[in-house]
Design a protein around this motif. Structure first.
Motif, PDB file in Angstrom:
ATOM      1  N   THR A 196      -6.965 -53.892  17.387  1.00  0.00           N
ATOM      2  CA  THR A 196      -7.694 -54.806  16.516  1.00  0.00           C
ATOM      3  C   THR A 196      -9.073 -55.038  17.117  1.00  0.00           C
ATOM      4  O   THR A 196      -9.190 -55.329  18.303  1.00  0.00           O
ATOM      5  N   VAL A 197     -10.099 -54.855  16.288  1.00  0.00           N
ATOM      6  CA  VAL A 197     -11.481 -54.990  16.751  1.00  0.00           C
ATOM      7  C   VAL A 197     -12.243 -55.935  15.836  1.00  0.00           C
ATOM      8  O   VAL A 197     -11.837 -56.186  14.705  1.00  0.00           O
ATOM      9  N   GLY A 198     -13.359 -56.459  16.320  1.00  0.00           N
ATOM     10  CA  GLY A 198     -14.208 -57.326  15.518  1.00  0.00           C
ATOM     11  C   GLY A 198     -13.754 -58.784  15.581  1.00  0.00           C
ATOM     12  O   GLY A 198     -12.743 -59.113  16.195  1.00  0.00           O
ATOM     13  N   VAL A 199     -14.533 -59.637  14.913  1.00  0.00           N
ATOM     14  CA  VAL A 199     -14.209 -61.071  14.860  1.00  0.00           C
ATOM     15  C   VAL A 199     -14.398 -61.593  13.443  1.00  0.00           C
ATOM     16  O   VAL A 199     -15.153 -61.022  12.660  1.00  0.00           O
ATOM     17  N   GLY A 200     -13.690 -62.670  13.153  1.00  0.00           N
ATOM     18  CA  GLY A 200     -13.831 -63.324  11.853  1.00  0.00           C
ATOM     19  C   GLY A 200     -13.517 -62.392  10.695  1.00  0.00           C
ATOM     20  O   GLY A 200     -12.527 -61.670  10.703  1.00  0.00           O
ATOM     21  N   ARG A 201     -14.402 -62.380   9.692  1.00  0.00           N
ATOM     22  CA  ARG A 201     -14.179 -61.565   8.495  1.00  0.00           C
ATOM     23  C   ARG A 201     -14.397 -60.073   8.758  1.00  0.00           C
ATOM     24  O   ARG A 201     -14.058 -59.250   7.927  1.00  0.00           O
ATOM     25  N   ASN A 202     -14.991 -59.747   9.896  1.00  0.00           N
ATOM     26  CA  ASN A 202     -15.215 -58.337  10.247  1.00  0.00           C
ATOM     27  C   ASN A 202     -14.148 -57.806  11.195  1.00  0.00           C
ATOM     28  O   ASN A 202     -14.349 -56.810  11.869  1.00  0.00           O
ATOM     29  N   ARG A 203     -13.022 -58.481  11.245  1.00  0.00           N
ATOM     30  CA  ARG A 203     -11.919 -58.079  12.119  1.00  0.00           C
ATOM     31  C   ARG A 203     -11.004 -57.123  11.364  1.00  0.00           C
ATOM     32  O   ARG A 203     -10.688 -57.342  10.191  1.00  0.00           O
ATOM     33  N   PHE A 204     -10.611 -56.018  12.018  1.00  0.00           N
ATOM     34  CA  PHE A 204      -9.696 -55.060  11.395  1.00  0.00           C
ATOM     35  C   PHE A 204      -8.932 -54.308  12.483  1.00  0.00           C
ATOM     36  O   PHE A 204      -9.290 -54.364  13.654  1.00  0.00           O
ATOM     37  N   THR A 205      -7.885 -53.618  12.064  1.00  0.00           N
ATOM     38  CA  THR A 205      -7.045 -52.864  12.992  1.00  0.00           C
ATOM     39  C   THR A 205      -7.210 -51.380  12.729  1.00  0.00           C
ATOM     40  O   THR A 205      -7.198 -50.950  11.579  1.00  0.00           O
ATOM     41  N   THR A 206      -7.384 -50.609  13.810  1.00  0.00           N
ATOM     42  CA  THR A 206      -7.440 -49.155  13.686  1.00  0.00           C
ATOM     43  C   THR A 206      -6.198 -48.570  14.342  1.00  0.00           C
ATOM     44  O   THR A 206      -5.582 -49.194  15.203  1.00  0.00           O
ATOM     45  N   TYR A 207      -5.849 -47.363  13.905  1.00  0.00           N
ATOM     46  CA  TYR A 207      -4.671 -46.663  14.420  1.00  0.00           C
ATOM     47  C   TYR A 207      -5.086 -45.266  14.837  1.00  0.00           C
ATOM     48  O   TYR A 207      -5.911 -44.636  14.180  1.00  0.00           O
ATOM     49  N   GLU A 208      -4.506 -44.788  15.905  1.00  0.00           N
ATOM     50  CA  GLU A 208      -4.732 -43.403  16.330  1.00  0.00           C
ATOM     51  C   GLU A 208      -3.822 -42.511  15.482  1.00  0.00           C
ATOM     52  O   GLU A 208      -2.626 -42.780  15.362  1.00  0.00           O
ATOM     53  N   VAL A 209      -4.387 -41.476  14.876  1.00  0.00           N
ATOM     54  CA  VAL A 209      -3.616 -40.516  14.085  1.00  0.00           C
ATOM     55  C   VAL A 209      -3.698 -39.189  14.830  1.00  0.00           C
ATOM     56  O   VAL A 209      -4.753 -38.571  14.897  1.00  0.00           O
ATOM     57  N   ARG A 210      -2.575 -38.799  15.412  1.00  0.00           N
ATOM     58  CA  ARG A 210      -2.535 -37.578  16.232  1.00  0.00           C
ATOM     59  C   ARG A 210      -1.730 -36.514  15.497  1.00  0.00           C
ATOM     60  O   ARG A 210      -0.627 -36.779  15.030  1.00  0.00           O
TER      61      ARG A 210
END
Length: 160
Positions: free
Chosen positions: A39-53
């Motif tokens: 999970t990166v960012g703060v407030g309304r710009n917070r989102f989760t990224t996933y590694e796709v291998r």
């Protein structure tokens, strides 16, 4: 008069399987893992990224191994592209969890570990079902999603 022909029911002569055949790499394989949520960012710009291998030996893929980071909206983009341009039935994505995004919740909402893990499993099932489909494997958007660091949303749809 000739004898009536009878269906040949004898077994085919096959060579016995040795350890290399039994435990060697499969003839064709495509493995895709979705893991390491961040999970990166703060407030309304917070989102989760996933590694796709991805690992494969299928000749249709130019790279035999790749690893890219994707967020939920990238999976949505892929689903929309496939629904628009291909003839395959695209499976559903895990839900958007709109109730978890409401303000003033007592928990972390969509950033709670249990929800992120549940979504990760759903995304992994989604991408494996799509990538395992022979017609989807020809789509340029799938290759871009799995192998290109950045998704070019202005790409020209088509076959690989």
């Amino acid at each position: 008069m000739s004898e009536p022909t009878v269906a040949d029911t004898r077994r085919l002569n096959s060579k016995p399987q040795d350890l290399t055949d039994a435990y060697g790499p499969p003839s064709n394989f495509l493995e895709i893992d979705v893991y390491d949520p961040q999970t990166v960012g703060v407030g309304r710009n917070r989102f989760t990224t996933y590694e796709v291998r991805m690992k494969t030996n299928l000749p249709i893929f130019k790279m035999k191994e790749s690893s890219v980071r994707r967020r939920y909206s990238d999976f949505e983009w892929l689903k929309n592209e496939l629904e628009r341009d291909s003839k395959i039935v695209v499976p559903p994505l895990p839900g958007k969890a709109l109730k978890r995004q409401l303000p003033f919740r007592g928990d972390e909402g969509i950033f709670e570990e249990s929800f992120i893990e549940e979504r990760r499993v759903g995304l992994e099932q989604f991408i494996n079902r799509i990538a395992g489909h022979p017609l989807a494997q020809n789509e340029r958007c799938l290759h871009m999603f799995l192998q290109d660091e950045a998704i070019d949303r202005n790409y020209i749809p088509g076959k690989v």
